[in-house]
Design a protein around this motif. Structure first.
Motif, mmCIF file in Angstrom:
data_model
loop_
_atom_site.group_PDB
_atom_site.id
_atom_site.type_symbol
_atom_site.label_atom_id
_atom_site.label_comp_id
_atom_site.label_asym_id
_atom_site.label_seq_id
_atom_site.Cartn_x
_atom_site.Cartn_y
_atom_site.Cartn_z
ATOM 1 N N TYR A 33 30.249 10.171 12.839
ATOM 2 C CA TYR A 33 30.922 11.293 13.486
ATOM 3 C C TYR A 33 32.261 10.844 14.080
ATOM 4 O O TYR A 33 32.406 9.706 14.503
ATOM 5 C CB TYR A 33 30.067 11.831 14.642
ATOM 6 C CG TYR A 33 28.609 12.033 14.330
ATOM 7 C CD1 TYR A 33 27.708 10.969 14.404
ATOM 8 C CD2 TYR A 33 28.124 13.281 13.977
ATOM 9 C CE1 TYR A 33 26.367 11.144 14.129
ATOM 10 C CE2 TYR A 33 26.773 13.471 13.712
ATOM 11 C CZ TYR A 33 25.907 12.393 13.783
ATOM 12 O OH TYR A 33 24.575 12.579 13.506
ATOM 13 N N TYR A 35 34.716 12.252 17.207
ATOM 14 C CA TYR A 35 34.885 13.173 18.319
ATOM 15 C C TYR A 35 36.250 12.917 18.954
ATOM 16 O O TYR A 35 36.778 11.828 18.904
ATOM 17 C CB TYR A 35 33.834 12.930 19.409
ATOM 18 C CG TYR A 35 32.413 13.260 19.046
ATOM 19 C CD1 TYR A 35 31.565 12.299 18.492
ATOM 20 C CD2 TYR A 35 31.902 14.526 19.276
ATOM 21 C CE1 TYR A 35 30.250 12.596 18.185
ATOM 22 C CE2 TYR A 35 30.585 14.828 18.974
ATOM 23 C CZ TYR A 35 29.766 13.853 18.425
ATOM 24 O OH TYR A 35 28.468 14.157 18.129
ATOM 25 N N GLN A 37 37.943 13.434 22.918
ATOM 26 C CA GLN A 37 37.578 13.714 24.301
ATOM 27 C C GLN A 37 38.837 13.955 25.099
ATOM 28 O O GLN A 37 39.701 13.089 25.210
ATOM 29 C CB GLN A 37 36.776 12.563 24.906
ATOM 30 C CG GLN A 37 36.270 12.872 26.311
ATOM 31 C CD GLN A 37 35.353 11.793 26.861
ATOM 32 O OE1 GLN A 37 35.562 10.609 26.643
ATOM 33 N NE2 GLN A 37 34.311 12.213 27.572
ATOM 34 N N GLY A 40 38.096 17.263 31.073
ATOM 35 C CA GLY A 40 37.457 18.527 31.392
ATOM 36 C C GLY A 40 36.892 19.281 30.208
ATOM 37 O O GLY A 40 36.428 20.415 30.359
ATOM 38 N N MET A 41 36.926 18.674 29.016
ATOM 39 C CA MET A 41 36.444 19.401 27.841
ATOM 40 C C MET A 41 35.319 18.688 27.121
ATOM 41 O O MET A 41 34.882 19.114 26.067
ATOM 42 C CB MET A 41 37.597 19.666 26.870
ATOM 43 C CG MET A 41 38.712 20.480 27.489
ATOM 44 S SD MET A 41 39.923 21.028 26.303
ATOM 45 C CE MET A 41 38.999 22.319 25.482
ATOM 46 N N GLY A 42 34.828 17.620 27.666
ATOM 47 C CA GLY A 42 33.714 16.939 27.020
ATOM 48 C C GLY A 42 34.106 16.339 25.683
ATOM 49 O O GLY A 42 35.274 16.053 25.415
ATOM 50 N N LEU A 43 33.110 16.166 24.838
ATOM 51 C CA LEU A 43 33.306 15.589 23.510
ATOM 52 C C LEU A 43 33.260 16.717 22.483
ATOM 53 O O LEU A 43 32.288 17.483 22.431
ATOM 54 C CB LEU A 43 32.184 14.588 23.213
ATOM 55 C CG LEU A 43 32.202 13.325 24.063
ATOM 56 C CD1 LEU A 43 30.792 12.798 24.256
ATOM 57 C CD2 LEU A 43 33.077 12.268 23.407
ATOM 58 N N GLU A 59 33.751 21.019 14.919
ATOM 59 C CA GLU A 59 34.236 22.106 15.761
ATOM 60 C C GLU A 59 35.749 22.240 15.741
ATOM 61 O O GLU A 59 36.303 23.343 15.780
ATOM 62 C CB GLU A 59 33.745 21.849 17.187
ATOM 63 C CG GLU A 59 34.090 22.904 18.219
ATOM 64 C CD GLU A 59 33.677 22.473 19.627
ATOM 65 O OE1 GLU A 59 32.976 21.442 19.766
ATOM 66 O OE2 GLU A 59 34.077 23.147 20.594
ATOM 67 N N PHE A 90 36.525 9.061 19.773
ATOM 68 C CA PHE A 90 35.299 8.274 19.681
ATOM 69 C C PHE A 90 34.648 8.482 18.331
ATOM 70 O O PHE A 90 34.539 9.605 17.847
ATOM 71 C CB PHE A 90 34.301 8.678 20.771
ATOM 72 C CG PHE A 90 34.657 8.186 22.141
ATOM 73 C CD1 PHE A 90 35.240 9.040 23.060
ATOM 74 C CD2 PHE A 90 34.399 6.876 22.518
ATOM 75 C CE1 PHE A 90 35.564 8.602 24.327
ATOM 76 C CE2 PHE A 90 34.715 6.421 23.787
ATOM 77 C CZ PHE A 90 35.309 7.290 24.687
ATOM 78 N N GLN A 99 22.769 9.002 18.937
ATOM 79 C CA GLN A 99 24.088 8.602 18.460
ATOM 80 C C GLN A 99 24.575 7.394 19.244
ATOM 81 O O GLN A 99 24.465 7.346 20.475
ATOM 82 C CB GLN A 99 25.082 9.757 18.602
ATOM 83 C CG GLN A 99 24.747 10.927 17.691
ATOM 84 C CD GLN A 99 25.828 11.978 17.667
ATOM 85 O OE1 GLN A 99 26.985 11.722 18.016
ATOM 86 N NE2 GLN A 99 25.474 13.182 17.225
ATOM 87 N N PHE A 101 27.895 5.212 20.149
ATOM 88 C CA PHE A 101 29.331 5.419 20.177
ATOM 89 C C PHE A 101 30.104 4.106 20.134
ATOM 90 O O PHE A 101 29.658 3.081 20.677
ATOM 91 C CB PHE A 101 29.726 6.182 21.451
ATOM 92 C CG PHE A 101 29.391 7.644 21.399
ATOM 93 C CD1 PHE A 101 28.123 8.099 21.674
ATOM 94 C CD2 PHE A 101 30.375 8.567 21.074
ATOM 95 C CE1 PHE A 101 27.814 9.447 21.620
ATOM 96 C CE2 PHE A 101 30.081 9.919 21.018
ATOM 97 C CZ PHE A 101 28.800 10.363 21.283
ATOM 98 N N GLY A 102 31.277 4.175 19.527
ATOM 99 C CA GLY A 102 32.207 3.062 19.584
ATOM 100 C C GLY A 102 32.977 3.088 20.889
ATOM 101 O O GLY A 102 32.835 4.023 21.677
ATOM 102 N N PRO A 103 33.824 2.086 21.122
ATOM 103 C CA PRO A 103 34.542 1.967 22.403
ATOM 104 C C PRO A 103 35.687 2.943 22.580
ATOM 105 O O PRO A 103 36.216 3.081 23.683
ATOM 106 C CB PRO A 103 35.057 0.534 22.379
ATOM 107 C CG PRO A 103 35.183 0.202 20.930
ATOM 108 C CD PRO A 103 34.084 0.949 20.243
ATOM 109 N N ARG A 106 42.507 5.208 22.170
ATOM 110 C CA ARG A 106 43.404 6.070 22.949
ATOM 111 C C ARG A 106 44.658 6.306 22.130
ATOM 112 O O ARG A 106 45.330 5.346 21.734
ATOM 113 C CB ARG A 106 43.759 5.416 24.279
ATOM 114 C CG ARG A 106 42.591 5.314 25.215
ATOM 115 C CD ARG A 106 42.980 4.753 26.571
ATOM 116 N NE ARG A 106 41.838 4.733 27.458
ATOM 117 C CZ ARG A 106 41.461 5.762 28.197
ATOM 118 N NH1 ARG A 106 42.158 6.881 28.159
ATOM 119 N NH2 ARG A 106 40.406 5.674 28.978
#
Lengths: 110, 109
Positions: A33, A35, A37, A40-43, A59, A90, A99, A101-103, A106
């Motif tokens: 996956y 994602y 981030q 204030g909006m999550g993943l 999404e 991520f 799941q 996750f990787g680090p 940015r």
């Protein structure tokens, strides 16, 4: 086991430039996956893959492309970066429900 | 559809308890809980499946009310290491895991 790794850790782009983010996992997971981030909006799911050679939209897929040529790698591409794509990205992989996750990467688009 | 988490933020003193709620407008197959420390990746805490029982992990446990499409995460006798942002993720029919906006938990000495 390294788990899930992401390259690069940090990148600055100018508007219109392109780049590819690499995600690699050594757990032999089928599912991978991408994602983003934002504060204030999550993943939010961008794209995902249920196996080698497959990809599907999540999404928020617009402006991104992905490829899964090898089971262990999942690439996220930005063809023409925009400031709205400034975020932390991520990657995650899973065998079943959990799941890993990787680090994170940015990305700053100026 | 994104699940709704409450509260958005909570500040505790070490040893106090907290509850974080996650609700959805759709029927849920499962609820996942993750914790993310500042600058780090989210880490899986637990999953609650439809028809399953309450789960526990150290002093952190969770429940899943299928009728109300809600899950609650219980943090008991909080420790400094519990600080971070807690995310719930929900699975519904035909959808991948969708995460809430997160609840920022701060535990002070």
């Amino acid at each position: 086991n390294a788990g899930v790794t992401q390259t690069p850790k940090f990148r600055v782009l100018k508007t219109g430039q392109s780049m590819t983010l690499l995600c690699a996992q050594d757990m032999n997971h089928e599912y991978m996956y991408w994602y983003r981030q934002d504060p204030g909006m999550g993943l939010r799911l961008i794209h995902y893959s249920v196996g080698e050679g497959t990809t599907a939209k999540g999404e928020v897929p617009d402006g991104y492309n992905v490829s899964r040529l090898k089971k262990q790698n999942f690439l996220l591409g930005l063809e023409s970066a925009a400031p709205s794509q400034t975020s932390v990205y991520f990657c995650a992989s899973s065998k079943t429900e959990t799941q890993y996750f990787g680090p994170g990467t940015r990305l700053l688009v100026l | 559809q994104q699940p709704v988490q409450s509260p958005q933020a909570v500040i505790l003193r070490e040893g106090e308890d907290a509850v974080i709620n996650c609700s959805s407008s759709k029927a849920l197959y499962s609820v996942h809980w993750y914790r993310q420390k500042h600058g780090e990746a989210p880490v899986f805490l637990m999953i609650l499946l439809k028809g399953g029982e309450q789960k526990g992990h150290e002093k952190i446990s969770a429940s899943f009310n299928e009728k109300k499409q809600q899950s609650s995460l219980y943090l008991t006798a909080s420790q400094l290491s519990y600080s971070g942002t807690y995310f719930c993720g929900t699975e519904t029919s035909g959808s991948r895991l969708t995460f809430g906006e997160g609840t920022q938990l701060t535990v002070n000495p």
